[in-house]
Design an enzyme around this catalytic site. Structure first.
Site, PDB file in Angstrom:
ATOM      1  N   HIS A 161     -14.927   9.550  -9.139  1.00  0.00           N
ATOM      2  CA  HIS A 161     -15.047   8.185  -9.516  1.00  0.00           C
ATOM      3  C   HIS A 161     -13.983   7.459 -10.487  1.00  0.00           C
ATOM      4  CE1 HIS A 161     -19.548   8.995  -7.726  1.00  0.00           C
ATOM      5  NE2 HIS A 161     -18.594   8.840  -6.161  1.00  0.00           N
ATOM      6  N   ASN A 173     -23.264   5.362  -7.667  1.00  0.00           N
ATOM      7  CA  ASN A 173     -21.628   5.237  -7.286  1.00  0.00           C
ATOM      8  C   ASN A 173     -20.729   3.809  -7.317  1.00  0.00           C
ATOM      9  OD1 ASN A 173     -23.804   7.210  -5.641  1.00  0.00           O
ATOM     10  ND2 ASN A 173     -21.707   8.486  -4.759  1.00  0.00           N
ATOM     11  N   ASN A 207     -14.777   7.965   0.704  1.00  0.00           N
ATOM     12  CA  ASN A 207     -15.825   8.304   0.428  1.00  0.00           C
ATOM     13  C   ASN A 207     -17.064   8.596   1.105  1.00  0.00           C
ATOM     14  OD1 ASN A 207     -17.145   5.897   1.196  1.00  0.00           O
ATOM     15  ND2 ASN A 207     -16.382   4.849  -0.412  1.00  0.00           N
ATOM     16  N   GLU A 265     -26.005  12.484  -6.475  1.00  0.00           N
ATOM     17  CA  GLU A 265     -26.433  12.339  -4.973  1.00  0.00           C
ATOM     18  C   GLU A 265     -26.887  14.253  -4.311  1.00  0.00           C
ATOM     19  OE1 GLU A 265     -22.586  12.419  -2.141  1.00  0.00           O
ATOM     20  OE2 GLU A 265     -23.012  10.725  -3.072  1.00  0.00           O
ATOM     21  N   GLU A 283       1.272  -1.297   0.225  1.00  0.00           N
ATOM     22  CA  GLU A 283      -0.421  -0.042   0.042  1.00  0.00           C
ATOM     23  C   GLU A 283       0.989   0.909  -0.074  1.00  0.00           C
ATOM     24  OE1 GLU A 283      -2.431   2.796   0.360  1.00  0.00           O
ATOM     25  OE2 GLU A 283      -3.420   0.988  -0.305  1.00  0.00           O
TER      26      GLU A 283
END
Length: 543
Positions: A484, A522, A159, A399, A81
């Protein structure tokens, strides 16, 4: 918007075949040269010269699904990561910074914040911050800024938790080569269970002060003839009720969203990754960045990894070997790495579809200035729970987003997802040694036009106007960004129909790069469900 959540063998369940495979040692033997199950992975970062059965690049949705299912099947996994672990509180006692007060923790290696909503009431919001490996990356390409989570848990850290399953009638337009029956009967329910998706209590929604903004959005949508939909979320709504009652530390009701959420949100750290680590077969190296993957002599792959400090500087380089590699660095991260590896000769056999089919999920933002009698509330939950659906007629799903400033704004704020057809391509720039993206800002006009099919009508009905002080001076539309990113290693083009990268056995893409630019909602539930589908097939047939 969603089918009911059905646990397949319980939360995070497997099919019967997957269970049978996972309870034996055959799979582990296949990956480890017939030696049987190995000892648990060593704690701490991966060492120079290490040899692992599976290396996963990234810890977002796709990578976390792969890690858990492989570990349950008896395979040792190491995850790499680029961001931090985000498990240590700062000087304020909180792990994550508040959205209203960005600080050193907020941005990935920037010296000035780059907030999506850059202005408010005519005043610029960005400020100088020390360079740090913060949680939100505002990565700038020509024509667009792409916001991405940086840390163990990827995009789940930053998010709004909107856990939306696309309407089944639209699925063939999202992933045409995937069997919709399997997705809606098995993999979407499995993903929703594994992510901890829940729905808000409608009676509480209708009375609580923190969703007054959403009720105003619902009223305006329905008065203009639009469908208002209630959207599930991965935030724990029982915890939110306790926040409202003042019995637990506030999180969603303290405006925590953009730079992490300290309490109520079920990010991957609390779901898939927690389960994966509990198997004893998954280890993670934070602050490590993969720069090269190439075939190794004798089979498998040689991976070069840079170790970073919290200023983002490289402090060391490691070379390791893996039998199999899963690219799960997100749409941008996976696409950039694969494009570089193909162009520079590390993986020249990747096909010509690598880097193509990238889209922004049609993201565009806007605000509306309401009348004084339509107050949206000084207290607003940072977790959205509603949307306006005009996809079939106008190509937009909006949204109803919070604007958690702590003061009454009389403003409604929206993030729209639109049915834009435009797709960009990543390409290697040998002169700069970087990957470029062919996005054009002018393409956003299509998204604006689709969003206007909702908001022009609402403004006309309500006698209201657009806000022009949120994205710069006299700028109505937030058309400069996406939350996104999707595509770049599209399923059944750059890969086969299960994410195997064409040209190389043992290399897989298993993240948002597989989805060609748009999901109509989403995207993270679809990314998760697709990863569940693909890893089940890979475990059953490849290993």
């Amino acid at each position: 918007m969603t089918d009911s959540i059905k646990a397949i063998g319980g939360p995070g369940g497997l099919s019967r075949r997957g269970f049978i495979v996972g309870t034996g040692s055959i799979l582990g033997m296949g990956l480890m040269g017939g030696t049987g199950a190995s000892a648990a992975p060593a704690a701490g970062p991966i060492g120079d010269g290490a040899h692992v059965p599976v290396l996963i690049i990234g810890t977002g949705y796709g990578g976390s699904v792969a890690a858990l299912r492989l570990a349950q099947a008896g395979v040792d996994v190491h995850m790499v990561e680029m961001g931090m672990a985000w498990d240590t509180p700062g000087s304020d006692g909180k792990i994550f910074a508040n959205t209203k007060s960005p600080d050193v923790r907020s941005y990935w290696t920037r010296t000035r914040t780059k907030q999506p909503l850059s202005n408010f009431l005519g005043f610029p919001l960005d400020k100088d911050v020390p360079r740090y490996t913060g949680i939100l990356d505002a990565e700038e390409f020509a024509g667009i800024t792409v916001y991405q989570g940086r840390g163990v848990g990827g995009g789940s850290l930053v998010n709004g938790g909107m856990a939306v399953t696309p309407k089944r009638s639209r699925f063939s337009g999202v992933l045409p080569s995937v069997n919709a029956d399997e997705m809606y009967d098995v993999y979407y329910p499995r993903a929703n269970a594994g992510l901890g998706v829940n729905e808000i209590d409608r009676a509480w929604f209708d009375t609580t002060a923190c969703y007054q903004f959403a009720r105003v959005g619902r009223k305006h949508a329905e008065r203009s003839g639009f469908e208002f939909v209630y959207v599930p979320n991965v935030y724990d709504f029982e915890y939110m009720k306790q926040e409202a009652a003042g019995t637990v530390p506030k999180s969603a009701l303290a405006a925590e969203i953009l730079y992490g959420n300290n309490y109520g949100k079920k990010s991957l750290q609390k779901t898939y990754l927690a389960q994966a680590k509990a198997t004893g077969r998954v280890s993670i190296s934070p602050l490590h960045r993969v720069t090269s993957v190439s075939p190794a002599s004798g089979g498998g792959y040689t991976i070069v990894i840079e170790q970073l400090n919290t200023s983002g500087d490289t402090t060391g380089t490691k070379t390791v070997k893996a039998d199999r590699v899963f690219f799960a660095a997100g749409s941008v991260g996976t696409s950039k790495l694969l494009v570089k590896l193909k162009a520079t000769g590390a993986l020249p056999g990747l096909n010509g579809e690598i880097g193509k089919g990238w889209g922004d999920n049609g993201n565009v933002m806007c605000g509306r200035a309401n009348h004084m009698w339509d107050a949206t509330g000084a207290l607003q939950s940072s977790m959205p729970t509603g949307g306006i659906d005009n996809w079939d007629a106008g190509g937009a799903f909006a949204e109803v987003a919070p604007l958690p400033t702590g003061i009454e704004t009389y403003a409604s704020f929206y993030l729209s997802i639109t049915n834009t057809p435009k797709r960009a391509e990543f390409s290697w720039n040998a002169a700069t040694g970087r990957v470029d993206l062919s996005w054009q800002t002018a393409w956003k006009q299509t998204s604006i036009d689709m969003a206007k099919t909702i908001f022009d009508k609402i403004n006309s009905m309500e006698g209201t106007v657009y806000r022009s002080d949120l994205f710069g001076a006299y700028k109505i539309w937030g058309d400069h960004l996406t939350y996104h990113p999707l595509g770049g290693a599209v399923l059944n083009k750059a890969t086969d129909n299960y994410g195997r990268l064409r040209g190389y056995s043992g290399l897989y893409a298993i993240d948002g790069s597989l989805i060609p630019g748009n999901t109509s909602v989403n995207p993270f539930v679809t990314i998760t469900a697709l990863a569940e589908r693909n890893i089940e097939k890979i475990i059953a047939t490849d290993l």
